[in-house]
Design a protein around this motif. Structure first.
Motif, PDB file in Angstrom:
ATOM      1  N   ARG A 185       0.856  -1.193   0.000  1.00 39.72           N
ATOM      2  CA  ARG A 185       0.000   0.000   0.000  1.00 39.72           C
ATOM      3  C   ARG A 185       0.893   1.245   0.000  1.00 39.72           C
ATOM      4  O   ARG A 185       1.072   1.907   1.031  1.00 39.72           O
ATOM      5  CB  ARG A 185      -0.921   0.004   1.216  1.00 39.72           C
ATOM      6  CG  ARG A 185      -1.833  -1.201   1.280  1.00 39.72           C
ATOM      7  CD  ARG A 185      -2.937  -0.972   2.260  1.00 39.72           C
ATOM      8  NE  ARG A 185      -3.693  -2.172   2.552  1.00 39.72           N
ATOM      9  CZ  ARG A 185      -4.927  -2.198   3.016  1.00 39.72           C
ATOM     10  NH1 ARG A 185      -5.556  -1.072   3.241  1.00 39.72           N
ATOM     11  NH2 ARG A 185      -5.549  -3.322   3.255  1.00 39.72           N
ATOM     12  N   SER A 186       1.434   1.535  -1.159  1.00 36.40           N
ATOM     13  CA  SER A 186       2.384   2.634  -1.288  1.00 36.40           C
ATOM     14  C   SER A 186       2.347   3.152  -2.711  1.00 36.40           C
ATOM     15  O   SER A 186       1.652   2.613  -3.580  1.00 36.40           O
ATOM     16  CB  SER A 186       3.800   2.148  -0.950  1.00 36.40           C
ATOM     17  OG  SER A 186       4.195   1.131  -1.860  1.00 36.40           O
ATOM     18  N   ALA A 197      -6.696   5.532  -4.279  1.00 39.99           N
ATOM     19  CA  ALA A 197      -7.491   5.777  -3.073  1.00 39.99           C
ATOM     20  C   ALA A 197      -7.355   4.614  -2.094  1.00 39.99           C
ATOM     21  O   ALA A 197      -7.232   4.823  -0.878  1.00 39.99           O
ATOM     22  CB  ALA A 197      -8.959   5.989  -3.455  1.00 39.99           C
ATOM     23  N   TYR A 198      -7.354   3.396  -2.595  1.00 41.44           N
ATOM     24  CA  TYR A 198      -7.248   2.237  -1.713  1.00 41.44           C
ATOM     25  C   TYR A 198      -5.861   2.137  -1.089  1.00 41.44           C
ATOM     26  O   TYR A 198      -5.715   1.744   0.072  1.00 41.44           O
ATOM     27  CB  TYR A 198      -7.562   0.969  -2.496  1.00 41.44           C
ATOM     28  CG  TYR A 198      -7.481  -0.274  -1.660  1.00 41.44           C
ATOM     29  CD1 TYR A 198      -8.380  -0.495  -0.619  1.00 41.44           C
ATOM     30  CD2 TYR A 198      -6.485  -1.223  -1.881  1.00 41.44           C
ATOM     31  CE1 TYR A 198      -8.296  -1.627   0.179  1.00 41.44           C
ATOM     32  CE2 TYR A 198      -6.392  -2.356  -1.105  1.00 41.44           C
ATOM     33  CZ  TYR A 198      -7.296  -2.551  -0.075  1.00 41.44           C
ATOM     34  OH  TYR A 198      -7.204  -3.674   0.708  1.00 41.44           O
ATOM     35  N   GLY A 247      -3.934   4.667  -0.480  1.00 41.42           N
ATOM     36  CA  GLY A 247      -3.635   5.869   0.284  1.00 41.42           C
ATOM     37  C   GLY A 247      -2.625   6.778  -0.380  1.00 41.42           C
ATOM     38  O   GLY A 247      -1.918   7.531   0.311  1.00 41.42           O
ATOM     39  N   GLN A 250      -1.721  10.029  -2.429  1.00 41.53           N
ATOM     40  CA  GLN A 250      -2.369  11.331  -2.558  1.00 41.53           C
ATOM     41  C   GLN A 250      -2.126  11.928  -3.945  1.00 41.53           C
ATOM     42  O   GLN A 250      -1.195  12.700  -4.160  1.00 41.53           O
ATOM     43  CB  GLN A 250      -1.859  12.275  -1.479  1.00 41.53           C
ATOM     44  CG  GLN A 250      -2.137  11.818  -0.070  1.00 41.53           C
ATOM     45  CD  GLN A 250      -3.640  11.706   0.204  1.00 41.53           C
ATOM     46  OE1 GLN A 250      -4.374  12.661  -0.026  1.00 41.53           O
ATOM     47  NE2 GLN A 250      -4.059  10.565   0.686  1.00 41.53           N
ATOM     48  N   THR A 310     -11.940  14.102  -2.540  1.00 39.26           N
ATOM     49  CA  THR A 310     -11.959  14.562  -1.150  1.00 39.26           C
ATOM     50  C   THR A 310     -12.564  15.954  -1.040  1.00 39.26           C
ATOM     51  O   THR A 310     -13.374  16.226  -0.132  1.00 39.26           O
ATOM     52  CB  THR A 310     -10.529  14.566  -0.586  1.00 39.26           C
ATOM     53  OG1 THR A 310      -9.973  13.250  -0.685  1.00 39.26           O
ATOM     54  CG2 THR A 310     -10.521  15.003   0.862  1.00 39.26           C
ATOM     55  N   SER A 346     -12.853  -0.673   0.782  1.00 41.84           N
ATOM     56  CA  SER A 346     -12.628   0.456   1.692  1.00 41.84           C
ATOM     57  C   SER A 346     -12.898   0.062   3.129  1.00 41.84           C
ATOM     58  O   SER A 346     -12.288   0.601   4.056  1.00 41.84           O
ATOM     59  CB  SER A 346     -13.526   1.640   1.301  1.00 41.84           C
ATOM     60  OG  SER A 346     -13.247   2.081  -0.012  1.00 41.84           O
TER      61      SER A 346
END
Length: 543
Positions: free
Chosen positions: A138-139, A216-217, A219, A221, A229, A509
């Motif tokens: 998750r990067s 989005a999943y 994280g 930006q 957002t 999510s």
């Protein structure tokens, strides 16, 4: 209907479609310039630099690795002969059927801290949670890997077509001058295929900046996350429009570069040139080439399918329940209607440009194309701003004049969502239409007009029967793209009208990855059909 009235009707429809395609960009521009900059100023002081940096790094990494994998695999399956080449030709394009967020769910299940890989390592080595280092899925790097695995087929398909149509004379001349096959590839084959490769890489870039579900999943930006957002979490439409304007400028720059790369490409008729004979491989070279071509298929198709299927078996999601059947029905209805509307609009703009041949007709066709370069979130914001203003203004006037509330006539409706899909994916339909209409000579049109066939009858009796295969391909491509599309659907869908993509995103999510595997598998299964058909059609065309 008189001929004069028919011409005015067709012209009015063309102008209406072109205006719809232009409306989101004008609305984003006006909303961004007229809205308050308070939220944008706050974002500039906090996360705007992160949006910019992450977006640029993500696009750069995805472009580079997609070009590397797609071009290399295309050259190997086109220029060499090895065991399994024929099925790998098709298998290498199959990841295109998978949304990147589907792969993200599957690989998170495997590679995350509680996943089977790290759990197995801890069990075998006796490590504790802090006793070892493992790459974080998750990067930003994980998002780039997921997008690369599903987007490299854009480069692969275009590069493969370019390599397959190259003459073998130049390559053989390089070999006779003492070049090794790899040296001849870099000095001859690669430069000749550069326009097609550049077009594929720019398509990858446009798809990357449009992605929302994966980033989005994970994280990450990016600008697409910032738009969502600002719209929902901050309830600031002006800030969403201002972020959309920045992303729109970048997307249109990429669209211009893609158009420029195609416009400056030169094509040579190689029909009289000897075709390139494949280099027969054997021994360790054959094993190495097969492995290099098989790895993208393994990572982009086989592992995700097996993982998602295993996750789905252990989930509590019932695919045949009324709720899930409703998701499938909503997705299929939306995709079918959007495909029909989009193909019809593409035919209208393409036929008008073919018949008229004026700058105005070409401009209308150009407006139809540019939506593919614009993320779905930008189109959603660009449509919701003017239509919400119209709905609210009309409702206020009706209340004041007749004491009647009209409510929201367009905002939150199915048809506004279909318009967003049409704008987003019309370029794909136009491309398929132009590919088919190129084989219909202008003499056929002239003969039909001489026999008294007006434009509507010409299209109905001549063009549609001759373009049936191309139109079907266009419809299938748009259908699958709509099935996968997430940001516009999330922002614009009617209340309590969820699709398979929305359900997969919602479950993921909530960290219910096993549940998200069920709708993800359905989306991927449906997406495989047009990809396989496209590959078979390309193989027949290259034979």
């Amino acid at each position: 209907m008189t001929p004069k009235l028919a011409r005015f009707t067709i012209l009015g429809t063309v102008i209406f479609v072109a205006a719809l395609c232009t409306l989101p960009y004008l609305a984003v521009l006006l909303a961004a310039l007229s809205g308050s900059t308070e939220t944008l100023t706050h974002l500039m002081e906090t996360v705007l630099w992160r949006y910019t940096w992450d977006t640029l790094i993500l696009v750069s990494c995805t472009m580079f690795f997609s070009a590397l994998i797609g071009t290399g695999a295309a050259w190997l399956v086109t220029m060499t002969e090895f065991f399994g080449r024929r099925w790998l030709e098709i298998a290498l394009a199959l990841p295109l059927a998978f949304p990147a967020y589907v792969l993200a769910y599957g690989y998170t299940h495997i590679l995350d801290h509680p996943g089977i890989v790290q759990s197995g390592l801890r069990s075998l080595a006796g490590w504790g949670p802090r006793d070892y280092w493992f790459p974080e899925i998750r990067s930003l790097g994980g998002a780039a890997a997921m997008l690369t695995l599903v987007l490299y087929p854009y480069v692969y398909l275009l590069a493969r077509a370019a390599f397959a149509t190259q003459s073998g004379s130049a390559f053989l001349a390089a070999r006779m001058l003492g070049k090794t096959p790899m040296q001849a590839y870099f000095s001859v084959s690669l430069p000749m295929a550069r326009p097609a490769i550049a077009a594929g890489v720019l398509l990858v870039a446009m798809e990357t900046i449009a992605d929302f579900g994966t980033v989005a999943y994970f994280g990450v930006q990016t600008f697409s996350v910032g738009i969502y957002t600002s719209w929902f979490a901050m309830a600031d439409r002006a800030a969403a429009a201002q972020l959309s304007l920045g992303l729109l400028a970048f997307a249109l720059l990429l669209a211009f570069l893609e158009r420029f790369s195609r416009g400056n490409a030169s094509y040579v008729d190689n029909q009289r040139q000897p075709p390139m004979e494949r280099i027969r491989l054997g021994g360790s070279s054959e094993i190495l080439v097969f492995t290099l071509c098989f790895i993208p298929v393994l990572l982009g198709v086989i592992i995700p399918v097996i993982t998602l299927f295993t996750m789905a078996l252990g989930s509590e999601q019932d695919l045949l329940s009324p709720r899930y059947l409703g998701f499938i029905r909503n997705s299929v209805v939306l995709a079918s209607v959007a495909a029909a509307v989009t193909v019809g609009a593409a035919m209208l703009l393409g036929t008008f440009n073919r018949v008229q041949g004026t700058r105005g007709a070409a401009l209308a066709l150009y407006f139809g194309r540019i939506g593919y370069a614009v993320p779905g979130g930008v189109i959603a914001v660009g449509l919701l701003v003017p239509f919400a203003y119209f709905d609210n203004t009309l409702d206020a006037w009706m209340r004041a004049t007749f004491d009647i509330s009209t409510g929201l006539l367009f905002t939150g409706s199915i048809w506004l969502l279909v318009i967003a899909y049409m704008i987003r994916f019309m370029a794909a339909a136009i491309g398929a239409y132009e590919g088919g209409i190129a084989s219909v000579g202008p003499n056929i049109d002239a003969v039909a007009r001489t026999l008294g066939a007006r434009l509507p009858r010409l299209v109905r009796r001549v063009h549609i029967p001759m373009l049936r295969s191309s139109l079907l391909t266009a419809g299938l491509i748009v259908f699958v793209d709509v099935m996968k599309e997430l940001p516009a659907t999330l922002i614009m869908r009617p209340f309590n009208y969820d699709t398979l993509a929305v359900q997969a995103y919602r479950l993921a999510s909530d960290e219910r990855l096993s549940g998200a595997a069920v709708p993800s598998l359905v989306i991927a299964t449906i997406g495989l059909v047009p990809v396989i058909l496209l590959c078979r059609q390309m193989r027949r065309g290259m034979a």
